[in-house]
Every structure is written in structure tokens, then in C-alpha cells.
Design an enzyme around this catalytic site. Sequence first.
Site, PDB file in Angstrom:
ATOM      1  N   GLU A 115       4.907  16.160  -5.752  1.00 48.14           N
ATOM      2  CA  GLU A 115       3.912  15.097  -5.857  1.00 48.14           C
ATOM      3  C   GLU A 115       2.706  15.449  -4.994  1.00 48.14           C
ATOM      4  O   GLU A 115       2.796  16.231  -4.048  1.00 48.14           O
ATOM      5  CB  GLU A 115       4.506  13.766  -5.386  1.00 48.14           C
ATOM      6  CG  GLU A 115       5.647  13.265  -6.264  1.00 48.14           C
ATOM      7  CD  GLU A 115       6.066  11.838  -5.937  1.00 48.14           C
ATOM      8  OE1 GLU A 115       6.097  11.012  -6.868  1.00 48.14           O
ATOM      9  OE2 GLU A 115       6.366  11.542  -4.770  1.00 48.14           O
ATOM     10  N   LEU A 160       0.859  -1.192   0.000  1.00 51.20           N
ATOM     11  CA  LEU A 160       0.000   0.000   0.000  1.00 51.20           C
ATOM     12  C   LEU A 160       0.891   1.237   0.000  1.00 51.20           C
ATOM     13  O   LEU A 160       1.919   1.264   0.674  1.00 51.20           O
ATOM     14  CB  LEU A 160      -0.877  -0.043   1.252  1.00 51.20           C
ATOM     15  CG  LEU A 160      -1.628   1.205   1.726  1.00 51.20           C
ATOM     16  CD1 LEU A 160      -2.886   0.786   2.491  1.00 51.20           C
ATOM     17  CD2 LEU A 160      -0.773   2.111   2.593  1.00 51.20           C
ATOM     18  N   ASN A 161       0.524   2.268  -0.802  1.00 54.55           N
ATOM     19  CA  ASN A 161       1.094   3.597  -0.550  1.00 54.55           C
ATOM     20  C   ASN A 161      -0.014   4.643  -0.509  1.00 54.55           C
ATOM     21  O   ASN A 161      -0.992   4.425   0.228  1.00 54.55           O
ATOM     22  CB  ASN A 161       2.333   3.920  -1.388  1.00 54.55           C
ATOM     23  CG  ASN A 161       2.199   3.859  -2.875  1.00 54.55           C
ATOM     24  OD1 ASN A 161       1.950   2.805  -3.443  1.00 54.55           O
ATOM     25  ND2 ASN A 161       2.380   4.973  -3.554  1.00 54.55           N
ATOM     26  N   ASP A 162       0.097   5.722  -1.220  1.00 56.00           N
ATOM     27  CA  ASP A 162      -0.752   6.913  -0.998  1.00 56.00           C
ATOM     28  C   ASP A 162      -2.254   6.640  -0.799  1.00 56.00           C
ATOM     29  O   ASP A 162      -2.839   5.853  -1.535  1.00 56.00           O
ATOM     30  CB  ASP A 162      -0.686   7.850  -2.207  1.00 56.00           C
ATOM     31  CG  ASP A 162       0.702   8.060  -2.740  1.00 56.00           C
ATOM     32  OD1 ASP A 162       1.664   7.537  -2.161  1.00 56.00           O
ATOM     33  OD2 ASP A 162       0.822   8.744  -3.770  1.00 56.00           O
ATOM     34  N   GLN A 199      -3.189   3.438  -3.077  1.00 53.64           N
ATOM     35  CA  GLN A 199      -2.279   2.799  -4.035  1.00 53.64           C
ATOM     36  C   GLN A 199      -2.009   1.379  -3.545  1.00 53.64           C
ATOM     37  O   GLN A 199      -1.600   1.177  -2.386  1.00 53.64           O
ATOM     38  CB  GLN A 199      -0.974   3.600  -4.125  1.00 53.64           C
ATOM     39  CG  GLN A 199      -1.139   4.909  -4.878  1.00 53.64           C
ATOM     40  CD  GLN A 199      -1.328   4.661  -6.367  1.00 53.64           C
ATOM     41  OE1 GLN A 199      -0.392   4.321  -7.070  1.00 53.64           O
ATOM     42  NE2 GLN A 199      -2.551   4.814  -6.839  1.00 53.64           N
ATOM     43  N   TYR A 203      -2.153   5.510 -11.012  1.00 52.51           N
ATOM     44  CA  TYR A 203      -1.495   6.243  -9.941  1.00 52.51           C
ATOM     45  C   TYR A 203      -2.489   7.102  -9.147  1.00 52.51           C
ATOM     46  O   TYR A 203      -3.686   7.058  -9.372  1.00 52.51           O
ATOM     47  CB  TYR A 203      -0.359   7.096 -10.539  1.00 52.51           C
ATOM     48  CG  TYR A 203       0.961   6.364 -10.630  1.00 52.51           C
ATOM     49  CD1 TYR A 203       1.032   4.969 -10.536  1.00 52.51           C
ATOM     50  CD2 TYR A 203       2.150   7.059 -10.815  1.00 52.51           C
ATOM     51  CE1 TYR A 203       2.253   4.305 -10.621  1.00 52.51           C
ATOM     52  CE2 TYR A 203       3.379   6.405 -10.898  1.00 52.51           C
ATOM     53  CZ  TYR A 203       3.425   5.027 -10.800  1.00 52.51           C
ATOM     54  OH  TYR A 203       4.634   4.383 -10.876  1.00 52.51           O
ATOM     55  N   SER A 204      -1.932   7.940  -8.278  1.00 48.41           N
ATOM     56  CA  SER A 204      -2.757   8.641  -7.292  1.00 48.41           C
ATOM     57  C   SER A 204      -3.716   9.658  -7.886  1.00 48.41           C
ATOM     58  O   SER A 204      -3.495  10.190  -8.976  1.00 48.41           O
ATOM     59  CB  SER A 204      -1.849   9.338  -6.277  1.00 48.41           C
ATOM     60  OG  SER A 204      -1.291   8.363  -5.428  1.00 48.41           O
ATOM     61  N   ARG A 212       1.347  14.614 -12.461  1.00 45.23           N
ATOM     62  CA  ARG A 212       0.431  13.597 -11.912  1.00 45.23           C
ATOM     63  C   ARG A 212      -0.313  14.055 -10.661  1.00 45.23           C
ATOM     64  O   ARG A 212      -0.129  15.138 -10.172  1.00 45.23           O
ATOM     65  CB  ARG A 212       1.204  12.304 -11.610  1.00 45.23           C
ATOM     66  CG  ARG A 212       2.327  12.430 -10.612  1.00 45.23           C
ATOM     67  CD  ARG A 212       2.957  11.046 -10.350  1.00 45.23           C
ATOM     68  NE  ARG A 212       4.219  11.178  -9.650  1.00 45.23           N
ATOM     69  CZ  ARG A 212       5.416  11.303 -10.239  1.00 45.23           C
ATOM     70  NH1 ARG A 212       5.509  11.323 -11.554  1.00 45.23           N
ATOM     71  NH2 ARG A 212       6.509  11.435  -9.513  1.00 45.23           N
TER      72      ARG A 212
END
Length: 474
Positions: A210, A19-21, A37, A81-82, A156
Amino acid sequence: MNADRWRMGFHIMPPTGWLNDPNGLCHFRGVYHVFFQYSPTWPEPHAPRGWGHATSCDLVTWEQHGMAIAPELPEEASGAYSGSAAIVPDAASDGGDLMRLYYTGNVKLPGNYDYIHAGREANEIRVESEDGFTLSPKQVFMRNADYPSVCSCHVRDPKVWRQDGVWWMLLGARDLFDKGMALIYRSDDGLAWTLHRIVRPTEAFGFMWECPDRVALDGAEYLSICPQGMADHAWSGGLRDVAGYIPLAAGERLIDAETVDPDLFERWDSGFDFYAPQTFVDNAGRTILIGWMGMPEAPYTSAPAGMTWCHCLTVPRVLSRRADGGIAQVPVPELAELRGEPVGLAANPRAALGEHRADVVVEGVEGPFTLTLDGVLEVSWSGGELVLRFLDAVPGAQQGLGAGRTERRVPLERLDTLRVLVDSSAVEVFANDGARALATRWFPVAENLTVSCAGTCAHAVVYPMGDGMRGTYA
Ligand code: FRU
């Protein structure tokens, strides 16, 4: 996962994998939606990321729904992506609200490219949902050729909001000269977008921004960004990427700002594990922030040998404007639902019940103060500094309960209150009613958490915390 000793009781983590953002945060038709993510096949290399999905009605108990947005189009071949959510009032076919999700399709073309000036596509994509679960077909609405010509291939993380009857979208970007900046687009319908302006720092501040976000509290606005290339700043703790916000001038709106002053940048969280936060406003009008409790390119690990999942999100934090113009963050009050009977805190270590979960509350601190968890993780204040320290750290080695984490310091004139949430392998520290926050992962081995404190204070208790995620991973 239910038997995993480091599984969390009130932090969102991946059911398996990576897992990320946090993405697409919203309160939609009475349900809190948290996308993130997600790479379920991690630690397999090169697993492209999509959006995982968890929902809650109370911000305490959660359901996991697996992969909501899988990277399927050629325009998102290297990852969905995010991005963010916008709620369009009354626009669904049943007359109710419509959820719109905006995100970036990442493509890395095979070949010999630098992936900065060539070889990478950043496609902005939109999907809609009437129920929060079933998604419409994806629409690609912006490609590299549509961005200002000063942009590199790195554009992004769309964040969309409504202001003055207009839809606005922030995008993070890296220009052709390796300078971070944000693009602001505007739209009447949320579908067709035109460039409104580019927001730059008054002095170069990182090579890429970001996950930009706009925060509004009591009429004051802030630009939240994650600048990359910060390792040379003393306050970054050597990290390449950090997350923070820049307050705008009194009365200034982000949509009118040409520049922002990086000297005013303040980190959201000065701990070891915090990046890519996103905010949303819930139906009660609260501005709530959730961050990724992880860090790109960190010299410490969040997956000691044998772990089948990696990283978690912070608890939801309610934001408010501090008297000095900065932002305070406190855990959502709903988490108190999980509290058991409090026990008094003293210099003798006290075991917290409920396995390894606790909510520690200290008030009326006078002078130097130290709180210690499991005899190893120390939160202390003295001489104008708040310090988070692993006493068993071995410099340069991924050893000890911190798995390579050593020490973090943040200036703080005096300590007044301390709140520490311990949830198995996650710890979040809030000082002075959330004026400072420090998040860290750790990998404790004791069955029961022990807590002790030294110093003078008016009130100090530990609440054992229940397991809000019981059944979530069954
Ligand atoms: C931030 C980030 C975003 C990107 C996402 C990919 O951590 O790099 O810029 O959209 O992660 O997972």
C-alpha cells in the site's frame, strides 16, 4: 472538540469522526495542504472515506476545511481512497501553478465475492485546482482492465512526481499470487499514462504493497512501501502491516529499478502507531514526511470509550540521509514557535506547564538512560536497545494509559540524543537526531504532564508547548 481532553495542540486530527492516511501533501502557492482519509460520520459503520482537508502557512497553526473530495461517483462508491498531489508549474488560467490530485476510487460490488480476484474496482481518478480549494470535475483515467493482467483487483494509492522532464506515477498492487509489488507509469502531460515497469522484491515480501512513494535525498533514492502480511517477521511486533523504505543501490534510480532488495527494508517508525506515510518537497526544497499515527488491525485501541474522533497524523518530519545510508527524521523546526520557557529535567518528576504538551530535549547521553512521562510511559536505552514501554500495561487487555499498548524495542548501538514531543494523547520519540523514531498514542488522565529522567547526560530540558490548534475546531 475544543474542550476534549485528548485534543491535540500541534498534531492534525479529524474535526469529528475518523482519519487515516495523509493524502495530497503539497506546498502550493505558499500554502501547505494536508488532505487525509476522512469519515466524518464514524463510528457509524460503513461510512465511505473521502478526503478531509487542512491548510497552514507555517506548519504550526492549521485551518480545517471539512470534506474536500467526497465519494460521489459510481467509480468511488466505496470510498475516495488515498493518493497524492502534483504541482504543475504555470499551468493555471492565471499563469500560476496548478494543483493536480490523483487518487483511487474504491468500489466493492454487492454480491458474494472474495474482493481480491473479483468484486472490487480500483479506479484512478484526477481532479485539478487553481486555488487549492475549488476542484474541477473528476476524471476517471484508469480502470482494472488497464492494469497489467498479473494484477489482482487490489491496485491503489497513486503517487506522482516529476523527474527528467517526465511525470511518473507509482501504484501499489497485489498480484494474482498474493505477492506485493509496485507499478510505475509514465506520462508526458500527467493525463495519459503508459506502463513503464513493474517493480518487485528480489524475494516475496508481503501480499500487497500500500501507499508506495519515492524518496530522493542527496541524489540517493528510496522506495517507501507499506507491505501487508508482515506478522511473521520478528521486527514487526506482530503487526500485519508495516511502513518502511528500501534504499536503492548507489546511483540507482527507482524508474530504472527492476527489483528492490527487501533485506534492506527499514521501518520508518518502530512505535505503536505509524502507517501510510507520504512525502513531499516544499518550496524551501525540504523533503517532509507525514505519517498516519494509527495502525490497521492493531490489537490496541485509539478510541477509548466515549471518544467522538479517532486517530491523528504525525507532526511534519524533515528527512535527511544518514551517514549509514538510512533516513533520519526530525520534527520541522517551525514547531519551536510553540515552545515556552524551558525547565531543567531531573530525577524528580517535573510538571510541564501548558496542560499536557511538551518538547523534551536531551543531549550528550552517556550510558543507560530513562525518561518517564506521567510515571507510566517509559523511554529507555540500555544494552544496545531503545525501548518504549507502558509500565501499567496488562498483557492482552485494552487497559492502562496505553489502551492495550505494551512495549516496543528497536536496536540502537548507543544513545546520544533524545527528543520527545508530547501532545496530549500523542507522543513522538526521536533518538540520535532522528536516526530512530517511535510514535505512540496514549490516553493520559493527569491534568499536567510530569517528566522525569535517570541517567547521565550533558543537557536535559522540557519546554512546555503552546496550543497551535486553538480556534481550529471552534
Ligand atoms: C492504507 C489504506 C490505503 C487506502 C486507504 C483507504 O491505510 O488501506 O491503501 O487507499 O487506506 O482508506
